[in-house]
Write an enzyme that holds these catalytic residues in place. Structure first.
Site, PDB file in Angstrom:
ATOM      1  N   ARG A 128       0.811  -1.126  -0.009  1.00  0.00           N
ATOM      2  CA  ARG A 128       0.118  -0.007   0.013  1.00  0.00           C
ATOM      3  C   ARG A 128       0.803   1.177   0.007  1.00  0.00           C
ATOM      4  O   ARG A 128       0.568   2.393  -0.500  1.00  0.00           O
ATOM      5  CB  ARG A 128      -0.987   0.075   1.361  1.00  0.00           C
ATOM      6  N   GLN A 183      -9.944   8.881   8.109  1.00  0.00           N
ATOM      7  CA  GLN A 183      -9.674   7.473   8.673  1.00  0.00           C
ATOM      8  C   GLN A 183      -8.755   7.123   7.803  1.00  0.00           C
ATOM      9  O   GLN A 183      -8.106   5.848   8.287  1.00  0.00           O
ATOM     10  CB  GLN A 183     -11.105   6.686   8.575  1.00  0.00           C
ATOM     11  N   ASP A 215      -3.787   7.190   3.398  1.00  0.00           N
ATOM     12  CA  ASP A 215      -2.950   7.568   2.226  1.00  0.00           C
ATOM     13  C   ASP A 215      -2.718   9.402   2.645  1.00  0.00           C
ATOM     14  O   ASP A 215      -3.223   9.889   3.439  1.00  0.00           O
ATOM     15  CB  ASP A 215      -3.620   7.356   1.015  1.00  0.00           C
ATOM     16  N   HIS A 257      -6.318   7.234  12.010  1.00  0.00           N
ATOM     17  CA  HIS A 257      -5.752   5.896  12.118  1.00  0.00           C
ATOM     18  C   HIS A 257      -4.225   5.754  11.640  1.00  0.00           C
ATOM     19  O   HIS A 257      -3.936   4.760  11.013  1.00  0.00           O
ATOM     20  CB  HIS A 257      -6.742   5.236  11.353  1.00  0.00           C
ATOM     21  N   CYS A 317       9.564   3.728  15.287  1.00  0.00           N
ATOM     22  CA  CYS A 317      10.420   2.743  15.827  1.00  0.00           C
ATOM     23  C   CYS A 317       9.640   2.023  16.883  1.00  0.00           C
ATOM     24  O   CYS A 317       8.939   2.591  17.760  1.00  0.00           O
ATOM     25  CB  CYS A 317      11.450   3.739  16.437  1.00  0.00           C
ATOM     26  N   GLY A 328     -17.577   8.983   2.191  1.00  0.00           N
ATOM     27  CA  GLY A 328     -16.907   7.703   1.901  1.00  0.00           C
ATOM     28  C   GLY A 328     -16.385   6.874   2.897  1.00  0.00           C
ATOM     29  O   GLY A 328     -15.685   6.273   3.231  1.00  0.00           O
ATOM     30  N   ASN A 343     -22.052   9.642   0.205  1.00  0.00           N
ATOM     31  CA  ASN A 343     -21.272   8.048   0.176  1.00  0.00           C
ATOM     32  C   ASN A 343     -21.996   7.304  -1.219  1.00  0.00           C
ATOM     33  O   ASN A 343     -22.963   7.884  -1.623  1.00  0.00           O
ATOM     34  CB  ASN A 343     -21.834   7.501   1.510  1.00  0.00           C
ATOM     35  N   GLU A 355     -23.256   4.501  -1.465  1.00  0.00           N
ATOM     36  CA  GLU A 355     -24.462   3.681  -1.256  1.00  0.00           C
ATOM     37  C   GLU A 355     -24.792   4.094   0.497  1.00  0.00           C
ATOM     38  O   GLU A 355     -23.692   4.510   0.858  1.00  0.00           O
ATOM     39  CB  GLU A 355     -24.242   2.425  -1.437  1.00  0.00           C
ATOM     40  N   ALA A 373     -18.375  10.695  -4.837  1.00  0.00           N
ATOM     41  CA  ALA A 373     -17.945  11.679  -4.000  1.00  0.00           C
ATOM     42  C   ALA A 373     -17.425  12.862  -5.075  1.00  0.00           C
ATOM     43  O   ALA A 373     -17.690  14.053  -4.958  1.00  0.00           O
ATOM     44  CB  ALA A 373     -17.006  11.644  -2.969  1.00  0.00           C
TER      45      ALA A 373
HETATM   46  C1  BV8 Z   1     -10.447   1.227  19.450  1.00  0.00           C
HETATM   47  C2  BV8 Z   1      -5.892   1.630   9.597  1.00  0.00           C
HETATM   48  C3  BV8 Z   1     -10.246   1.201  22.012  1.00  0.00           C
HETATM   49  C4  BV8 Z   1      -5.667   0.138   9.166  1.00  0.00           C
HETATM   50  C5  BV8 Z   1      -8.300   1.357  10.701  1.00  0.00           C
HETATM   51  C6  BV8 Z   1     -12.420  -5.163  20.377  1.00  0.00           C
HETATM   52  C7  BV8 Z   1     -11.098  -4.608  20.843  1.00  0.00           C
HETATM   53  C8  BV8 Z   1     -10.766  -3.300  20.661  1.00  0.00           C
HETATM   54  C9  BV8 Z   1     -11.690  -2.594  20.006  1.00  0.00           C
HETATM   55  C10 BV8 Z   1     -12.874  -3.215  19.241  1.00  0.00           C
HETATM   56  C11 BV8 Z   1     -13.012  -4.560  19.397  1.00  0.00           C
HETATM   57  N1  BV8 Z   1     -14.320  -4.910  18.865  1.00  0.00           N
HETATM   58  C12 BV8 Z   1     -14.746  -3.796  18.146  1.00  0.00           C
HETATM   59  C13 BV8 Z   1     -13.814  -2.833  18.353  1.00  0.00           C
HETATM   60  C14 BV8 Z   1     -13.891  -1.417  18.106  1.00  0.00           C
HETATM   61  C15 BV8 Z   1     -12.986  -1.233  16.770  1.00  0.00           C
HETATM   62  C16 BV8 Z   1     -14.076  -1.563  15.612  1.00  0.00           C
HETATM   63  O1  BV8 Z   1     -14.838  -0.552  15.288  1.00  0.00           O
HETATM   64  N2  BV8 Z   1     -14.269  -2.713  15.190  1.00  0.00           N
HETATM   65  C17 BV8 Z   1     -15.113  -2.835  14.105  1.00  0.00           C
HETATM   66  C18 BV8 Z   1     -14.594  -3.822  12.807  1.00  0.00           C
HETATM   67  C19 BV8 Z   1     -16.453  -3.348  14.463  1.00  0.00           C
HETATM   68  N3  BV8 Z   1     -12.531  -0.155  16.715  1.00  0.00           N
HETATM   69  C20 BV8 Z   1     -11.006   0.142  17.106  1.00  0.00           C
HETATM   70  O2  BV8 Z   1     -10.428  -1.146  17.441  1.00  0.00           O
HETATM   71  C21 BV8 Z   1     -10.485   1.265  17.208  1.00  0.00           C
HETATM   72  N4  BV8 Z   1      -9.831   1.583  18.304  1.00  0.00           N
HETATM   73  O3  BV8 Z   1     -11.805   0.998  19.587  1.00  0.00           O
HETATM   74  O4  BV8 Z   1      -9.739   1.648  20.744  1.00  0.00           O
HETATM   75  C22 BV8 Z   1      -9.316   1.747  22.770  1.00  0.00           C
HETATM   76  C23 BV8 Z   1      -9.486   2.226  24.024  1.00  0.00           C
HETATM   77  C24 BV8 Z   1      -8.820   2.721  24.801  1.00  0.00           C
HETATM   78  C25 BV8 Z   1      -7.416   1.933  24.505  1.00  0.00           C
HETATM   79  C26 BV8 Z   1      -7.166   1.044  23.672  1.00  0.00           C
HETATM   80  C27 BV8 Z   1      -8.051   0.988  22.665  1.00  0.00           C
HETATM   81  C28 BV8 Z   1      -9.494   1.604  15.981  1.00  0.00           C
HETATM   82  C29 BV8 Z   1      -9.935   1.231  14.802  1.00  0.00           C
HETATM   83  C30 BV8 Z   1      -8.871   1.594  13.801  1.00  0.00           C
HETATM   84  C31 BV8 Z   1      -8.667   0.483  12.856  1.00  0.00           C
HETATM   85  N5  BV8 Z   1      -7.583   0.784  11.715  1.00  0.00           N
HETATM   86  N6  BV8 Z   1      -7.449   1.803   9.706  1.00  0.00           N
HETATM   87  C32 BV8 Z   1      -5.357   0.395   7.740  1.00  0.00           C
HETATM   88  O5  BV8 Z   1      -5.827   1.351   6.974  1.00  0.00           O
HETATM   89  O6  BV8 Z   1      -4.511  -0.613   7.426  1.00  0.00           O
HETATM   90  S1  BV8 Z   1      -9.750   1.064  10.029  1.00  0.00           S
HETATM   91  C33 BV8 Z   1     -10.036   1.269   8.679  1.00  0.00           C
HETATM   92  O7  BV8 Z   1     -11.311   0.591   8.467  1.00  0.00           O
HETATM   93  C34 BV8 Z   1     -10.384   2.459   7.920  1.00  0.00           C
HETATM   94  O8  BV8 Z   1      -9.252   3.236   8.369  1.00  0.00           O
HETATM   95  C35 BV8 Z   1     -11.414   3.064   8.281  1.00  0.00           C
HETATM   96  O9  BV8 Z   1     -11.744   3.518   9.392  1.00  0.00           O
HETATM   97  C36 BV8 Z   1     -12.283   1.816   8.568  1.00  0.00           C
HETATM   98  C37 BV8 Z   1     -13.740   1.426   7.594  1.00  0.00           C
HETATM   99  O10 BV8 Z   1     -13.295   1.841   6.530  1.00  0.00           O
HETATM  100  P1  BV8 Z   1     -14.051   2.933   5.705  1.00  0.00           P
HETATM  101  O11 BV8 Z   1     -13.191   4.161   5.721  1.00  0.00           O
HETATM  102  O12 BV8 Z   1     -15.409   3.157   6.055  1.00  0.00           O
HETATM  103  O13 BV8 Z   1     -14.018   2.252   4.428  1.00  0.00           O
HETATM  104  P2  BV8 Z   1     -14.948   1.041   3.745  1.00  0.00           P
HETATM  105  O14 BV8 Z   1     -14.160   0.246   2.799  1.00  0.00           O
HETATM  106  O15 BV8 Z   1     -15.350   0.061   5.027  1.00  0.00           O
HETATM  107  O16 BV8 Z   1     -16.105   1.981   3.134  1.00  0.00           O
HETATM  108  C38 BV8 Z   1     -16.014   2.429   1.898  1.00  0.00           C
HETATM  109  C39 BV8 Z   1     -17.398   3.478   1.893  1.00  0.00           C
HETATM  110  O17 BV8 Z   1     -17.074   4.276   0.862  1.00  0.00           O
HETATM  111  C40 BV8 Z   1     -18.466   2.501   1.492  1.00  0.00           C
HETATM  112  O18 BV8 Z   1     -19.594   2.765   2.042  1.00  0.00           O
HETATM  113  C41 BV8 Z   1     -18.452   2.686  -0.017  1.00  0.00           C
HETATM  114  O19 BV8 Z   1     -20.017   2.597  -0.355  1.00  0.00           O
HETATM  115  C42 BV8 Z   1     -18.177   4.153   0.000  1.00  0.00           C
HETATM  116  N7  BV8 Z   1     -17.504   4.481  -1.445  1.00  0.00           N
HETATM  117  C43 BV8 Z   1     -17.075   3.853  -2.457  1.00  0.00           C
HETATM  118  N8  BV8 Z   1     -16.525   4.295  -3.404  1.00  0.00           N
HETATM  119  C44 BV8 Z   1     -17.221   5.599  -3.214  1.00  0.00           C
HETATM  120  C45 BV8 Z   1     -17.732   5.706  -1.921  1.00  0.00           C
HETATM  121  N9  BV8 Z   1     -18.160   6.874  -1.442  1.00  0.00           N
HETATM  122  C46 BV8 Z   1     -18.274   7.880  -2.261  1.00  0.00           C
HETATM  123  N10 BV8 Z   1     -17.578   8.162  -3.238  1.00  0.00           N
HETATM  124  C47 BV8 Z   1     -17.183   7.025  -3.934  1.00  0.00           C
HETATM  125  N11 BV8 Z   1     -16.384   7.099  -5.027  1.00  0.00           N
END
Ligand code: BV8
Length: 237
Positions: free
Chosen positions: A58, A89, A92, A107, A115, A177, A203, A205, A221
């Site tokens: 990536r 989020q 890039d 994120h 490090c 998005g 978004n 959808e 978007a």
């Molecule tokens: C936290 C970096 C607490 C990675 C990312 C168990 C333990 C701990 C936490 C949890 C747990 N269970 C659940 C959680 C909470 C968890 C969570 O939410 N899990 C989900 C799966 C249920 N969250 C966390 O863990 C977060 N931390 O809670 O910490 C804590 C508290 C105290 C102390 C310590 C910890 C951290 C979450 C961050 C994870 N890292 N990114 C990487 O990039 O490699 S998340 C990653 O997925 C993205 O950054 C983004 O945030 C996320 C979702 O992605 P989206 O951006 O929404 O993209 P997606 O593909 O899903 O959707 C795209 C959308 O765009 C679609 O709707 C599509 O229709 C639309 N689209 C497409 N094309 C277009 C468009 N729209 C417009 N125009 C277009 N052309």
């Protein structure tokens, strides 16, 4: 200069028209692993080479993509507002390359590596930094391994205090998005509603949290955002 206080949160969808894969493209898989299982400290501990390959691919892709009209629309918005906060989020650098300033990468970022001893981050995008070999830090007497400078699932997102303060104080909160799957990012719209802001979604959808928004625009978007931005800049002018 327009007095509206606007906060924008972007997700992978804003970079989709630049050719950057979203999380839920292709079922969100990497080498047959679910991305949610690759982007974790556990995966890094168990199979660092696989996680490293995921991020290096990536990071290399950053060199092949360009900002799109949606990124440029947000830069135009920022240039015409006194109070604007851009939270992403995305990891890039397309917002910065389109001219947006002070972007809050909640994120983390692909451009920098961290490090594992000092936890200091540095930009590492030279060709020698982009191979599948382990990268060594330049901050420790004994160079040590570096990890992606990314917030993984289960890790605390960055800039949360600044983000919460901005959302609490805004007149308009726009999400562009994002599938509304991941917290705490997906919950910011609820905080904005509670703070009395007008909440807008752009978004492709309807995402999981669509019902939380006052105004919903469904479509690409790159097509919808320029028009929305010029409408917003006419308000309160
Ligand atoms: C936290 C970096 C607490 C990675 C990312 C168990 C333990 C701990 C936490 C949890 C747990 N269970 C659940 C959680 C909470 C968890 C969570 O939410 N899990 C989900 C799966 C249920 N969250 C966390 O863990 C977060 N931390 O809670 O910490 C804590 C508290 C105290 C102390 C310590 C910890 C951290 C979450 C961050 C994870 N890292 N990114 C990487 O990039 O490699 S998340 C990653 O997925 C993205 O950054 C983004 O945030 C996320 C979702 O992605 P989206 O951006 O929404 O993209 P997606 O593909 O899903 O959707 C795209 C959308 O765009 C679609 O709707 C599509 O229709 C639309 N689209 C497409 N094309 C277009 C468009 N729209 C417009 N125009 C277009 N052309």
């Amino acid at each position: 200069m327009n007095q509206l206080r606007i906060v924008v949160l972007t997700g992978a969808g804003i970079s989709a028209e630049s050719g950057v894969r979203t999380f839920r493209d292709n079922g969100g898989l990497w080498e047959e692993h679910r991305v949610e299982d690759v982007a974790t400290p556990q995966a890094w501990a168990i199979d660092p080479a696989m996680v490293w390959r995921f991020y290096q691919a990536r990071r290399r892709q950053l060199q092949e993509v360009e900002p799109n009209d949606a990124h440029h629309a947000l830069t135009h918005l920022q240039n015409n507002l006194k109070q604007f906060t851009l939270i992403t989020q995305n990891v890039d650098d397309l917002h910065e390359r389109s001219g947006s300033r002070e972007v809050l990468h909640m994120h983390g970022e692909l451009k920098t590596l961290r490090c594992e001893i000092s936890h200091r981050s540095e930009v590492r995008m030279k060709p020698s930094d982009l191979t599948d070999d382990v990268a060594l830090c330049s901050c420790c007497a004994q160079p040590s391994g570096m990890r992606p400078d990314i917030v993984w699932f289960g890790e605390m997102p960055m800039h949360m205090k600044e983000i919460m303060n901005a959302v609490d104080a805004c007149d308009v909160f726009i999400v562009v998005g994002s599938s509304g799957h991941v917290y705490p990012a997906a919950g910011l719209v609820d905080q904005a509603n509670n703070a009395g802001a007008h909440t807008i979604l752009v978004n492709l959808e309807a995402p999981a949290n669509a019902a939380a928004f006052n105004e919903v625009h469904l479509g690409p978007a790159g097509e919808l955002l320029p028009e929305l931005v010029s409408k917003l800049l006419k308000t309160n002018d």
